[in-house]
Scaffold this motif. Sequence first.
Motif, mmCIF file in Angstrom:
data_model
loop_
_atom_site.group_PDB
_atom_site.id
_atom_site.type_symbol
_atom_site.label_atom_id
_atom_site.label_comp_id
_atom_site.label_asym_id
_atom_site.label_seq_id
_atom_site.Cartn_x
_atom_site.Cartn_y
_atom_site.Cartn_z
ATOM 1 N N MET A 11 0.835 -1.196 0.000
ATOM 2 C CA MET A 11 0.000 0.000 0.000
ATOM 3 C C MET A 11 0.873 1.251 0.000
ATOM 4 O O MET A 11 1.880 1.332 0.678
ATOM 5 N N THR A 12 0.445 2.229 -0.773
ATOM 6 C CA THR A 12 1.160 3.489 -0.814
ATOM 7 C C THR A 12 0.171 4.602 -0.526
ATOM 8 O O THR A 12 -0.770 4.789 -1.288
ATOM 9 N N ARG A 13 0.382 5.296 0.583
ATOM 10 C CA ARG A 13 -0.491 6.439 0.872
ATOM 11 C C ARG A 13 0.064 7.662 0.163
ATOM 12 O O ARG A 13 1.236 8.002 0.318
ATOM 13 N N GLN A 14 -0.788 8.273 -0.642
ATOM 14 C CA GLN A 14 -0.326 9.422 -1.407
ATOM 15 C C GLN A 14 -1.380 10.519 -1.375
ATOM 16 O O GLN A 14 -2.566 10.226 -1.299
ATOM 17 N N GLU A 16 -5.181 5.894 -11.503
ATOM 18 C CA GLU A 16 -4.171 4.941 -11.021
ATOM 19 C C GLU A 16 -4.835 3.627 -10.610
ATOM 20 O O GLU A 16 -4.311 2.539 -10.851
ATOM 21 N N GLN A 68 -11.009 7.688 -1.608
ATOM 22 C CA GLN A 68 -10.566 6.349 -1.213
ATOM 23 C C GLN A 68 -11.628 5.317 -1.579
ATOM 24 O O GLN A 68 -11.338 4.272 -2.162
ATOM 25 N N ASP A 124 -4.914 5.558 -0.263
ATOM 26 C CA ASP A 124 -4.112 4.331 -0.198
ATOM 27 C C ASP A 124 -4.327 3.563 -1.487
ATOM 28 O O ASP A 124 -5.429 3.063 -1.722
ATOM 29 N N ASP A 177 -0.959 -2.414 -3.832
ATOM 30 C CA ASP A 177 0.134 -2.877 -4.690
ATOM 31 C C ASP A 177 -0.427 -3.737 -5.810
ATOM 32 O O ASP A 177 -1.444 -4.404 -5.648
ATOM 33 N N GLN A 178 0.292 -3.713 -6.937
ATOM 34 C CA GLN A 178 -0.176 -4.456 -8.115
ATOM 35 C C GLN A 178 -0.388 -5.940 -7.803
ATOM 36 O O GLN A 178 -1.377 -6.537 -8.226
#
Lengths: 394, 90
Positions: free
Chosen positions: A1-4, A14, A140, A179, A182-183
């Motif tokens: 997970m990437t919080r951006q 995305e 989200q 969040d 991931d792929q």
Amino acid sequence: MTRQMLQGCRAISEMVTLCRPQVVSAYPITPQTVIVEELAQIVADGRLKAEFVNVEGEHSAASTVLGASAAGVRVFTATSSQGLLLMAEVVFNIAGMRLPVVMVNANRSVSAPLNIWNDQQDSMAVRDSGWVQLYAENNQEACDLILQAYKIAEDHRVMLPVMVCVDGFVLPHAYEMVDLPDQEDVDAFLPPFAPMYRLDPANPLTLGAYAEPDKYMETRYMLQETLRATLPIIEEVARDFSKSFGRPAHGAFEAYRLGDASTVVVAMGSMAGTIKEVVDELREKGQKVGLLRLIAFRPLPAAALYDALKNARDIVVLEKAVSLGNSGPLATELRALFQGRPASPGIDGFVIGLGGRDVTMEDIRGAVSKAQEGAVDAEFVHLREDLELEGVNA
Amino acid sequence: MKLTLGNVSRPGESPVNETGSWRTSNKPRFLQQNCIACDMCALHCPEGCIYGEEENTYINDERYCKGCGICAWICPKDDIEMIPEVAEDD
């Protein structure tokens, strides 16, 4: 997970990229435009192995994804307002042909008069098309619902299109922390699309073939039964999502401080955030108020809604749409739920925030207290009193 | 028969739809007396539901025939006549 920290349009594009659609087709229309601009750039950059098909209008965009889905690939499109209305013919065909298309509709008012701002009249106009309609509260959830939408749509028990509705500008143009999974986790959750039937020159077939009066009704009955049977699948996918990504997914609706509530606000989409603030404020003052935020308008989770609302005394429906000539569509449907049933709460309908008019805490407080006083039907909230309205009897 | 999701059909499947119930109040009667097997009736039938091989063998398939009368009109030998739908019951 990437919080951006991402703009909604970017976050949505995305998330769509993570779902690996192989054909994307869309025509720009405010406030959806940036979603598909981002996707076009992502495809041009080679980050998404997809055909991005530029078309001359939304009827063609919808037709392109219809054809590509029929050929057996995962597809994506997005639109708003007049674009959705121009697509309408194809929207019905996509459902009738049982193609698991996923579309984001950035909810916007409909003309005339021209207005590019948010309400939900556009998606309400195609509510009877056979699509699953899910309404997001924030970016989200918009992202999370897109991933769940593909899983629901492509389930062989479903095979129906899903429209993820996001309030125009309020979500797509706002920056929020999001969040993004991931792929590899997305791939594990959402396996490649396995079509049940697909167009193939080596094995020719016709999809959506002609049905005479002796078969047409059965095909509509199949859609109706499948949509109803999709309700538990929406819940099942939400549970799977929560387990896979460690974040709540609410399924068909979210119950907010509903337990002992005697007054329940029912609403869909982004205004739920503001309504929750009002609920918290009124709770602090000792009022038993709660919010039922409907996510799945189609299929309507009728039995669960009845159970969730049966102990309320007042139901306050706030909706960004009106069925002109009658009431708000959501208020009308909630009233039907209680017809002939033991529970009989007052159901008050308010039309709010059309064409981008702000939905303020004061508006919500006002609607709640008005509903507690007496019956209200299709009341337009916060109409200007300084304007003379030609043709309207004062 | 099974209705598939999205009404999928394969080549040659359309005859499952028996459309003869739409027929007008008349239908052709193939006399099979002076037929020369010119095939004109079969070629002109908009439903493609007239079949025959040799002289005096041509016949329509009433499961699809709409009673338009083109076969009777085109027949060079006047060997097809249009009769009221109810005639057989009389």
